[in-house]
Design a protein around this motif. Structure first.
Motif: not given
Length: 343
Positions: A236-244, A276-279, A328-335
């Motif tokens: 989940r973390g590998n996916r969520m942070v780049p997506e946000a 960083r590799e995903a981005l 465990a992946g219940d929230f994600a965000g970016a700014a």
């Protein structure tokens, strides 16, 4: 989901690390036969900081806030209309420490809000909430304050310090002042938060023997990790942070690979590398403080941001993408933030 085009700016931020700097060897001496010892989630940082005995979330937040008044003058908080706080481990049941922080800083805000569910995304979450409050109520400034205070209190307990998870967290605090005045500060260019309630039960506090956390008993509280849960969190973390991060970058018209900086939460080195590799960003544009501070949960983003500003890496005009996932992946965000320097 909330996706906004904010109208607020960060006037400045400051951080605090407790004096006690703990090397990895401290935990090695207590290491026990833990089935998770070789898991990539628990490759220990070189150091982390531990709050002193009796040092509270409010103590650390107020110390960080005094950095701002030392820098800008005693009147820096005069126009604060809202105070929002997040503590990893609220010391007092039911309520948080926002009222105490406001009182100790001599503030009389119209709103005090203690936010407990943002996890590692709390810095972004509090920016989102503070901006909404300022827009709704016509306020001028908001103080947001965060503390990670569980490293010394939870992970040095006699029954916990020998577990693989114990060597990862570190303590510290951060504060920032958000303003609704669009002609000053460092503007928030775009922000997005997502809640994934289906995962909210996947990270739990456990004891041996089992009990509810408020019940008396002999077992000491720690996080209930298993190999299966860790595999889910990694995916989940590998996916969520780049997506946000990509969502916000697209909303402000910047290709992810063209971002000046990426600042994330820092659970472990494997996440840092994968994000960083995903981005498609080089390591030098993704600063972290993991080997000095460990996993600081909600405080990781502002501590790393403040460090990179203070040492001159982040310069005036640079665009910084902040991104994180929680629990465990219940929230994600970016700014996205355009740094305007310290005035």
């Amino acid at each position: 989901m909330t996706t906004t085009t904010p109208q607020e700016s960060i006037l400045d931020l400051a951080t605090y690390l407790p004096e006690t700097r703990v090397p990895a060897d401290y935990f090695v001496q207590y290491a026990e036969d833990d089935a998770l010892i070789d898991n990539v989630m628990f490759r220990a940082p070189e150091f982390r900081h531990h709050a002193a005995d009796g040092e509270t979330s409010a103590d650390m937040m107020v110390t960080a806030a005094h950095v701002l008044t030392d820098r800008h003058g005693d009147d820096f908080f005069d126009d604060v209309d809202a105070v929002l706080t997040h503590s990893q481990l609220p010391e007092v049941p039911i309520r948080g420490c926002g009222g105490e922080v406001a009182h100790r800083l001599g503030l009389r805000p119209s709103t005090v809000l203690d936010v407990h569910n943002g996890g590692c995304v709390a810095f972004i979450h509090l920016i989102d909430l503070a901006g909404a409050l300022l827009r709704a109520n016509g306020g001028r400034r908001a103080l947001i304050a965060l503390a990670q205070n569980s490293a010394a209190q939870i992970f040095t307990q006699e029954q916990v310090r020998g577990k693989a998870q114990a060597a990862i967290p570190g303590d510290g605090a951060a504060v920032a002042v958000l303003t609704a005045e669009t002609d000053s500060g460092s503007p928030i260019l775009g922000l997005s938060c997502h809640s994934y309630g289906q995962y909210s039960g996947d990270m739990t506090g456990v004891t041996e023997p089992p009990r509810k956390y408020w019940e008396a008993g002999t077992g000491q509280l720690h996080i209930g990790f298993t190999e299966a849960k860790i595999a889910k969190v990694l995916a989940r973390g590998n996916r969520m942070v780049p997506e946000a991060a990509i969502e916000v970058a697209d909303s402000v018209g910047i290709a992810p690979a063209d971002l000046d900086w990426l600042v994330t939460n820092q659970p472990n080195r494997i996440f840092l590398r994968n994000w960083r590799e995903a981005l498609e960003l080089p390591e030098e544009r993704h600063p972290d403080t993991f080997d000095e501070c460990g996993n600081m949960f909600a405080v990781g983003i502002p501590v790393t941001l403040d460090t990179a500003i203070s040492d001159g890496r982040i310069r005036e005009g640079d665009v910084v993408m902040m991104a994180a996932f929680a629990h465990a992946g219940d929230f994600a965000g970016a700014a996205a933030l355009r740094w305007a320097g310290r005035r």
